[in-house]
Design an enzyme around this catalytic site. Structure first.
Site, PDB file in Angstrom:
ATOM      1  N   GLU A 155       0.465  -1.704  -0.025  1.00  0.00           N
ATOM      2  CA  GLU A 155      -0.289   0.025   0.580  1.00  0.00           C
ATOM      3  C   GLU A 155       0.661   1.098  -0.012  1.00  0.00           C
ATOM      4  O   GLU A 155       1.061   2.133   0.972  1.00  0.00           O
ATOM      5  CB  GLU A 155      -1.120  -0.070   0.950  1.00  0.00           C
ATOM      6  CG  GLU A 155      -2.178  -1.346   1.380  1.00  0.00           C
ATOM      7  CD  GLU A 155      -2.896  -1.258   2.617  1.00  0.00           C
ATOM      8  OE1 GLU A 155      -2.843  -0.474   2.997  1.00  0.00           O
ATOM      9  OE2 GLU A 155      -3.639  -1.680   2.338  1.00  0.00           O
TER      10      GLU A 155
ATOM     11  N   GLU B 234      -5.539  -8.495   1.645  1.00  0.00           N
ATOM     12  CA  GLU B 234      -5.639  -8.542   2.272  1.00  0.00           C
ATOM     13  C   GLU B 234      -7.521  -8.557   1.867  1.00  0.00           C
ATOM     14  O   GLU B 234      -7.993  -7.345   1.188  1.00  0.00           O
ATOM     15  CB  GLU B 234      -5.461  -7.057   2.727  1.00  0.00           C
ATOM     16  CG  GLU B 234      -3.818  -7.402   3.697  1.00  0.00           C
ATOM     17  CD  GLU B 234      -3.243  -6.008   3.983  1.00  0.00           C
ATOM     18  OE1 GLU B 234      -4.090  -4.844   4.889  1.00  0.00           O
ATOM     19  OE2 GLU B 234      -2.289  -5.508   4.030  1.00  0.00           O
TER      20      GLU B 234
END
Ligand code: GBH
Length: 462
Positions: free
Chosen positions: A172, A367
């Site tokens: 991320e 995720e």
């Protein structure tokens, strides 16, 4: 009785990868052991008001001392993959120079423990714990950090590359760059859009450099990639102003990463938006070729999508400073304990869109998960039916995207354990296994048992 439509989850193939994910600073603790130096998160946690309750990662889930038992939990759930991250300040204290053998030894043991239990290790090289020394030298807004990251990546690969077959460079980069340097909600807590955008570029450059180094160092084929948190941005209405707001949000959240990675260029409309704010991306000749180095897998982290509007409540399209209005419009939808809207349909849309706009790269959901208000009984058991429902609906969303053509190869639940939820500290629990932070006792929640049974059922159909 009529025949029931089959659950879309049952259409997932026998080769589908099933796993759980964690990250180093969120679970390890042992922050001063075996030569580890502070990361930006150790520092940030000490800033008054930065983290809820003044929590920090000093002990976290004490995973550093409980690793074999935690690996046993994963194996007992029947999962085939464990995605974890390596703490840079553990294996290369200060972020430069030689490896710290004692730090690397921990990940060496972890990898062997996993393989011994039949679980594939999936390494994330950077999940936000930048060595503080590199921040003191300027952090991600500084170009040199990209080269430091590539050196670090090579050094971890030299030790684990014989056994670890899948590597993601960054987790991320939006969070590292924007939450860390532009909005100040995450470490190191800076608030400057120019710094944030410089960090975006140097993170992507570091990713590209590391990918090239690992590819060159790999004796046998390895799977290399990056994980992005992708945020579906839909217009609140069909009006031109709302559509433009959704375009801008999508640009800054998603396309500013996806376009350079897969098309070798930054999106023009995003560059124009940034220029209007007086910000330019510090690109040098050749950078985009490095960033666009081919990868084998794109990790997708999905939590929720949002509706965007370009008009304020009074119907104005410009704010006082003459800038276009950018506003998130809340929906009347169920929410998680984070306040995040539950929108599994946006997950399907996102995956189908990736397949359409960036074809050819396999996707893995690295995720997906949710925090809820867990209420343990006297034995520490949590009957988290809300989490079971969230995971069920989102797995169905993945299966539907596959049916629509998206090449999704696996799914990892976030997270194995309740853990240090960054600025929210230990208040927010994402685990499928409960952690009692007083005793460090682990208790699988109902969602863990549901996950185990689901994986078994899908595999058995094959
Ligand atoms: C992931 O971040 C992290 O990888 C993981 O470490 C963390 O524990 C987990 O999720 C749960 O939070 O409303 O403008 O901030 C996800 C972080 C949260 C980033 C939602 C984007 C939405 C945009 N994402 N956020 S905004």
């Amino acid at each position: 009785p009529s025949r029931h439509a089959a659950d879309p989850i049952d259409s997932l193939p026998p080769t589908f990868r099933w796993g759980v994910a964690t990250s180093s600073y969120q679970i390890e603790g042992a922050v001063a052991e075996d030569g580890r130096t502070p990361s930006i998160w150790d520092t940030f946690c000490r800033v008054p008001g930065a983290v809820a309750n003044g929590d920090d990662g000093d002990v976290a889930c004490d995973h550093y001392h409980r690793m074999p038992a935690d690996v046993a939990l994963i194996a007992d759930l029947g999962l085939d993959t464990y995605r974890f991250s390596v703490a840079w300040p553990r294996v290369q204290p200060g972020g430069r120079g030689p490896a710290n053998p004692a730090g690397l030894a921990f990940y060496d043991r972890l990898v062997d423990e996993l393989l011994g239990r039949g679980v594939d290790p999936w390494v994330t090289l950077y999940h936000w714990d930048l060595p503080q020394e590199l921040e003191d030298a300027g952090g991600w807004p500084v170009r040199d950090t990209a080269y430091r990251f590539a050196d670090y990546a090579e050094l971890v690969f030299a030790r684990l590359g014989d056994r670890v077959k899948t590597w993601t460079t960054l987790n991320e980069p939006w969070c590292s760059a924007m939450l860390g340097y532009a909005y100040g909600d995450h470490a190191p807590g800076r608030r400057d859009l120019g710094d944030g955008i410089a960090a975006v570029h140097h993170l992507l450059l570091g990713h590209g450099l590391a990918t090239q180094r690992l590819r060159a160092a790999a004796p046998a084929p390895v799977e290399l990639g990056i994980t992005l948190n992708l945020a579906p941005a839909d217009p609140a209405t069909d009006s031109p102003a709302d559509r433009d707001a959704a375009r801008a949000a999508d640009g800054l959240a998603n396309r500013i990463y996806l376009d350079p990675l897969f098309h070798g260029r930054y999106p023009q409309d995003v560059l124009a938006d940034l220029a209007a704010e007086g910000v330019r991306v510090p690109v040098r000749d050749g950078d985009l070729e490095v960033i666009a180095t081919p990868i084998d897998v794109l990790g997708v982290n999905y939590y929720f999508g949002q509706l965007h509007s370009g008009v304020d409540e009074q119907g104005r399209e410009r704010d006082e400073g003459g800038r276009p209005v950018r506003r998130v419009v809340p929906r009347d939808l169920p929410r998680t304990a984070m306040g995040w809207e539950i929108v599994p349909e946006s997950f399907t849309d996102l995956l189908v869109r990736l397949h359409r706009d960036y074809p050819g790269v396999p996707l893995v959901i690295t995720e997906n998960g949710a925090a809820f208000d867990d209420r343990p009984d006297e034995d520490g058991f949590v009957a988290d039916d809300d989490r079971v429902a969230y995971l069920t609906e989102h797995l169905r969303a993945v299966a539907r995207a596959r049916s629509a053509g998206a090449d999704v190869r696996g799914y990892f639940a976030w997270s194995l354990l309740d853990n240090f939820e960054w600025a929210y500290g230990y208040d927010k629990r994402f685990g499928i296994v409960r952690v009692d932070y007083d005793t460090q006792r682990r208790t699988p929640k109902r969602s863990a048992l549901w996950y185990r049974d689901t994986v078994r059922r899908v595999r058995d159909r094959a």
